[in-house]
Design a protein around this motif. Structure first.
Motif, PDB file in Angstrom:
ATOM      1  N   MET A   9      -1.489  -2.143  -3.790  1.00  0.00           N
ATOM      2  CA  MET A   9      -0.566  -2.679  -2.748  1.00  0.00           C
ATOM      3  C   MET A   9      -1.073  -4.030  -2.599  1.00  0.00           C
ATOM      4  O   MET A   9      -2.131  -4.380  -2.937  1.00  0.00           O
ATOM      5  CB  MET A   9      -0.580  -1.888  -1.409  1.00  0.00           C
ATOM      6  CG  MET A   9      -2.056  -1.981  -0.673  1.00  0.00           C
ATOM      7  SD  MET A   9      -2.474  -3.241   0.018  1.00  0.00           S
ATOM      8  CE  MET A   9      -1.355  -3.258   1.567  1.00  0.00           C
ATOM      9  N   MET A  10      -0.116  -4.872  -1.770  1.00  0.00           N
ATOM     10  CA  MET A  10      -0.369  -6.238  -1.468  1.00  0.00           C
ATOM     11  C   MET A  10       0.265  -6.489  -0.008  1.00  0.00           C
ATOM     12  O   MET A  10       1.438  -5.964   0.198  1.00  0.00           O
ATOM     13  CB  MET A  10       0.061  -7.442  -2.555  1.00  0.00           C
ATOM     14  CG  MET A  10      -0.647  -7.342  -3.932  1.00  0.00           C
ATOM     15  SD  MET A  10      -2.339  -8.049  -3.551  1.00  0.00           S
ATOM     16  CE  MET A  10      -2.994  -7.416  -5.213  1.00  0.00           C
ATOM     17  N   LEU A  11      -0.420  -7.466   0.568  1.00  0.00           N
ATOM     18  CA  LEU A  11       0.216  -7.657   1.959  1.00  0.00           C
ATOM     19  C   LEU A  11       1.313  -8.628   1.629  1.00  0.00           C
ATOM     20  O   LEU A  11       1.246  -9.563   0.703  1.00  0.00           O
ATOM     21  CB  LEU A  11      -0.869  -8.247   2.954  1.00  0.00           C
ATOM     22  CG  LEU A  11      -1.912  -7.271   3.411  1.00  0.00           C
ATOM     23  CD1 LEU A  11      -3.288  -7.986   4.082  1.00  0.00           C
ATOM     24  CD2 LEU A  11      -1.573  -6.252   4.088  1.00  0.00           C
ATOM     25  N   ASP A  24      -0.562 -12.014   1.000  1.00  0.00           N
ATOM     26  CA  ASP A  24      -1.162 -11.870  -0.721  1.00  0.00           C
ATOM     27  C   ASP A  24      -0.121 -12.439  -1.596  1.00  0.00           C
ATOM     28  O   ASP A  24      -0.586 -13.130  -2.126  1.00  0.00           O
ATOM     29  CB  ASP A  24      -1.705 -10.341  -0.847  1.00  0.00           C
ATOM     30  CG  ASP A  24      -3.057  -9.943   0.032  1.00  0.00           C
ATOM     31  OD1 ASP A  24      -2.824  -8.748   0.266  1.00  0.00           O
ATOM     32  OD2 ASP A  24      -3.763 -10.569   0.283  1.00  0.00           O
ATOM     33  N   PRO A  83      -4.520   0.492  -1.171  1.00  0.00           N
ATOM     34  CA  PRO A  83      -4.124   1.002  -2.482  1.00  0.00           C
ATOM     35  C   PRO A  83      -4.862   2.049  -2.787  1.00  0.00           C
ATOM     36  O   PRO A  83      -6.140   2.104  -2.646  1.00  0.00           O
ATOM     37  CB  PRO A  83      -4.514  -0.275  -3.466  1.00  0.00           C
ATOM     38  CG  PRO A  83      -5.530  -0.971  -2.981  1.00  0.00           C
ATOM     39  CD  PRO A  83      -5.637  -0.627  -1.377  1.00  0.00           C
ATOM     40  N   ALA A 120      -6.178   0.254  -7.015  1.00  0.00           N
ATOM     41  CA  ALA A 120      -7.307  -0.755  -7.402  1.00  0.00           C
ATOM     42  C   ALA A 120      -8.416  -0.862  -6.271  1.00  0.00           C
ATOM     43  O   ALA A 120      -9.360  -1.713  -6.450  1.00  0.00           O
ATOM     44  CB  ALA A 120      -6.398  -2.268  -7.484  1.00  0.00           C
ATOM     45  N   ALA A 121      -8.455   0.091  -5.270  1.00  0.00           N
ATOM     46  CA  ALA A 121      -9.440  -0.045  -4.151  1.00  0.00           C
ATOM     47  C   ALA A 121     -10.994  -0.131  -5.141  1.00  0.00           C
ATOM     48  O   ALA A 121     -11.037   0.630  -5.833  1.00  0.00           O
ATOM     49  CB  ALA A 121      -9.593   0.935  -3.378  1.00  0.00           C
ATOM     50  N   HIS A 137      -9.967  -9.742  -1.579  1.00  0.00           N
ATOM     51  CA  HIS A 137      -9.018  -8.426  -1.713  1.00  0.00           C
ATOM     52  C   HIS A 137      -9.191  -7.805  -2.921  1.00  0.00           C
ATOM     53  O   HIS A 137      -8.118  -6.824  -3.137  1.00  0.00           O
ATOM     54  CB  HIS A 137      -7.513  -9.058  -1.169  1.00  0.00           C
ATOM     55  CG  HIS A 137      -7.349  -9.115   0.332  1.00  0.00           C
ATOM     56  ND1 HIS A 137      -6.404  -9.479   0.957  1.00  0.00           N
ATOM     57  CD2 HIS A 137      -8.302  -9.008   1.399  1.00  0.00           C
ATOM     58  CE1 HIS A 137      -6.483  -9.453   2.224  1.00  0.00           C
ATOM     59  NE2 HIS A 137      -7.624  -9.203   2.526  1.00  0.00           N
ATOM     60  N   CYS A 138      -9.946  -8.200  -3.760  1.00  0.00           N
ATOM     61  CA  CYS A 138     -10.392  -7.352  -4.873  1.00  0.00           C
ATOM     62  C   CYS A 138     -11.194  -6.057  -4.264  1.00  0.00           C
ATOM     63  O   CYS A 138     -11.355  -5.077  -5.057  1.00  0.00           O
ATOM     64  CB  CYS A 138     -11.142  -8.113  -5.805  1.00  0.00           C
ATOM     65  SG  CYS A 138     -12.810  -8.555  -5.284  1.00  0.00           S
ATOM     66  N   LEU A 139     -11.708  -6.303  -2.960  1.00  0.00           N
ATOM     67  CA  LEU A 139     -12.688  -5.396  -2.714  1.00  0.00           C
ATOM     68  C   LEU A 139     -11.930  -4.570  -1.652  1.00  0.00           C
ATOM     69  O   LEU A 139     -11.135  -4.783  -1.013  1.00  0.00           O
ATOM     70  CB  LEU A 139     -13.972  -5.900  -1.734  1.00  0.00           C
ATOM     71  CG  LEU A 139     -14.807  -6.826  -2.688  1.00  0.00           C
ATOM     72  CD1 LEU A 139     -15.690  -7.575  -1.719  1.00  0.00           C
ATOM     73  CD2 LEU A 139     -15.552  -6.119  -3.594  1.00  0.00           C
ATOM     74  N   GLY A 140     -12.429  -3.087  -1.603  1.00  0.00           N
ATOM     75  CA  GLY A 140     -12.161  -2.288  -0.543  1.00  0.00           C
ATOM     76  C   GLY A 140     -10.572  -1.824  -0.681  1.00  0.00           C
ATOM     77  O   GLY A 140      -9.815  -2.058  -1.542  1.00  0.00           O
ATOM     78  N   ARG A 141     -10.063  -1.764   0.797  1.00  0.00           N
ATOM     79  CA  ARG A 141      -8.603  -1.277   0.846  1.00  0.00           C
ATOM     80  C   ARG A 141      -8.056  -1.571   2.278  1.00  0.00           C
ATOM     81  O   ARG A 141      -8.851  -1.911   3.119  1.00  0.00           O
ATOM     82  CB  ARG A 141      -8.625   0.313   0.138  1.00  0.00           C
ATOM     83  CG  ARG A 141      -9.526   0.975   0.942  1.00  0.00           C
ATOM     84  CD  ARG A 141      -9.169   2.685   0.998  1.00  0.00           C
ATOM     85  NE  ARG A 141      -7.716   2.824   1.533  1.00  0.00           N
ATOM     86  CZ  ARG A 141      -7.330   3.813   1.718  1.00  0.00           C
ATOM     87  NH1 ARG A 141      -7.842   4.847   1.560  1.00  0.00           N
ATOM     88  NH2 ARG A 141      -6.086   4.094   2.254  1.00  0.00           N
ATOM     89  N   THR A 142      -6.784  -1.309   2.177  1.00  0.00           N
ATOM     90  CA  THR A 142      -6.253  -1.208   3.732  1.00  0.00           C
ATOM     91  C   THR A 142      -6.270   0.245   4.224  1.00  0.00           C
ATOM     92  O   THR A 142      -6.066   1.231   3.505  1.00  0.00           O
ATOM     93  CB  THR A 142      -4.898  -1.868   3.586  1.00  0.00           C
ATOM     94  OG1 THR A 142      -4.100  -0.980   2.653  1.00  0.00           O
ATOM     95  CG2 THR A 142      -4.753  -3.324   3.178  1.00  0.00           C
TER      96      THR A 142
HETATM   97  C1  86J Z   1      -7.736  -3.479  -3.879  1.00  0.00           C
HETATM   98  C2  86J Z   1      -7.392  -4.315  -2.613  1.00  0.00           C
HETATM   99  N1  86J Z   1      -8.492  -4.391  -1.491  1.00  0.00           N
HETATM  100  C3  86J Z   1      -7.595  -4.844  -0.487  1.00  0.00           C
HETATM  101  C4  86J Z   1      -7.770  -5.467   0.684  1.00  0.00           C
HETATM  102  C5  86J Z   1      -6.906  -5.897   1.559  1.00  0.00           C
HETATM  103  C6  86J Z   1      -5.417  -6.001   1.212  1.00  0.00           C
HETATM  104  F1  86J Z   1      -4.910  -6.468   2.048  1.00  0.00           F
HETATM  105  C7  86J Z   1      -5.307  -5.714  -0.143  1.00  0.00           C
HETATM  106  N2  86J Z   1      -6.077  -5.128  -0.847  1.00  0.00           N
HETATM  107  C8  86J Z   1      -6.139  -4.625  -2.113  1.00  0.00           C
HETATM  108  N3  86J Z   1      -5.108  -4.621  -2.904  1.00  0.00           N
END
Ligand code: 86J
Ligand code: HEM
Length: 290
Positions: free
Chosen positions: A227-229, A232, A187, A190-191, A172-177
């Protein structure tokens, strides 16, 4: 259920490195996707979701049969947005249609991690396309609005222990929601398209506030717009997980080592590999001066 890897003696590492390079070049080329994040993250998620249907109780699901290609699985709400990754891989499958879909989905994820400067992930071919009847039912992929007990139980179904669970979530360092995909937003900060241990550093260093997002779903937001789920955030609520999060935040090499082994295990769950089955470590485009 038994799934034995089918070793194709006509295919060598060069054949698979050619496909790897095609995917890697296309990731570089199609750089505008998702606000210039690129296709890497969604390719990683496709490889993870095609493997995450595995159930150790009856050895069902998992990446072997390539069943994501069937409507029942690709229309699972948990898979919203992955159509973009499948469409990205379509032309590559047309050119190299000797590869199975399971091998293609998992190779694409390994390529995306490595091209994002992540660790080298060992990869073994041999998944075999199964018929539509082999498609697992919806509902096997995880929900984001849960705590540590749910996370621990979910990963146990995939044969993952606490360290493997924490390491894998580091992706979850990658991409985004995307609100339209999962009902989670951001986010904005930090995406990213680089594979680092930032997920763990942010988890520990940001002030997180649980709030409802525009879709009415609860998520943790930070002043920086990260953001964090809830799943997470659970990793710093549970004392056992928290210790591992701190280790990875302070030691990227340890995170990389554990992620590499856990991700290979995730992508190979449910598959029996014959003795001497080939195992590859692909070169990145940078390794090949491409
Ligand atoms: C940077 C980042 N990428 C993701 C992907 C999924 C998630 F749930 C959170 N993420 C966060 N913070
Ligand atoms: C409890 C476990 C997990 C939950 C609940 C979860 C949930 C989610 C959600 C809700 C999204 C946003 C999807 C969207 O809106 O487009 C997401 C994105 C993502 N997930 Fe997870 N995830 C989990 C574990 C994993 C694992 C194990 C990996 C890989 C090893 C992973 C890799 C990713 C990636 C790369 C993205 C970004 C996709 C993109 O930018 O399009 N996740 N995850």
């Amino acid at each position: 259920i038994v799934h034995i890897a089918a070793i194709n003696k006509d295919r060598t590492i060069d054949d698979y490195q050619r496909i790897y390079n095609k995917i890697a070049e296309k990731i570089r080329e199609d750089d505008e996707y998702d606000g210039y994040i690129g296709y890497g993250p969604v390719l990683v998620r496709l490889g993870w979701h095609s493997s995450g249907t595995y159930n150790k109780e009856n050895n069902s699901g998992g990446s072997y049969g390539g069943t994501y290609r069937f409507k029942l699985e690709n229309s699972d709400p948990s898979n919203n947005g992955l159509q973009n990754a499948a469409q990205f891989l379509d032309p590559i499958y047309k050119e190299f249609n000797w590869i199975s879909h399971g091998d293609l989905y998992t190779l694409g994820a390994v390529c995306a991690i490595q091209e994002a400067q992540g660790p080298k992930i060992k990869w073994r071919p041999g998944r075999v396309d199964l018929p539509e009847s082999a498609t697992p039912e919806n509902g096997r992929l995880p929900d984001a609005v849960n705590g540590a007990d749910y996370v621990r139980k979910f990963y146990a179904r995939l044969r993952m222990n606490d360290r493997e669970a924490v390491a894998l979530t580091g992706a979850h360092c990658l991409g985004r929601t995307h609100l339209k995909n999962s009902g989670f937003d951001g986010p904005w900060g930090a995406a990213s398209s680089s594979f680092t241990n930032e997920f763990f550093i942010n988890l520990l260093n940001e002030q997180w506030k649980l709030q409802k997002n525009a879709a009415g779903n609860k998520q943790y937001d930070s002043p920086k717009g990260y953001m964090m789920l809830e799943t997470d955030y659970a990793l710093i609520q549970d004392p056992i997980y928290l210790k591992i999060v701190k280790e990875y935040a302070n030691n990227e090499a340890s995170f990389f080592k554990d992620f590499a082994s856990s991700f290979q295990k995730l992508l190979e769950n449910g598959i029996d590999y014959p003795k001497g089955a080939p195992e590859y470590i692909f070169k990145t485009l940078d390794d090949q001066d491409m």
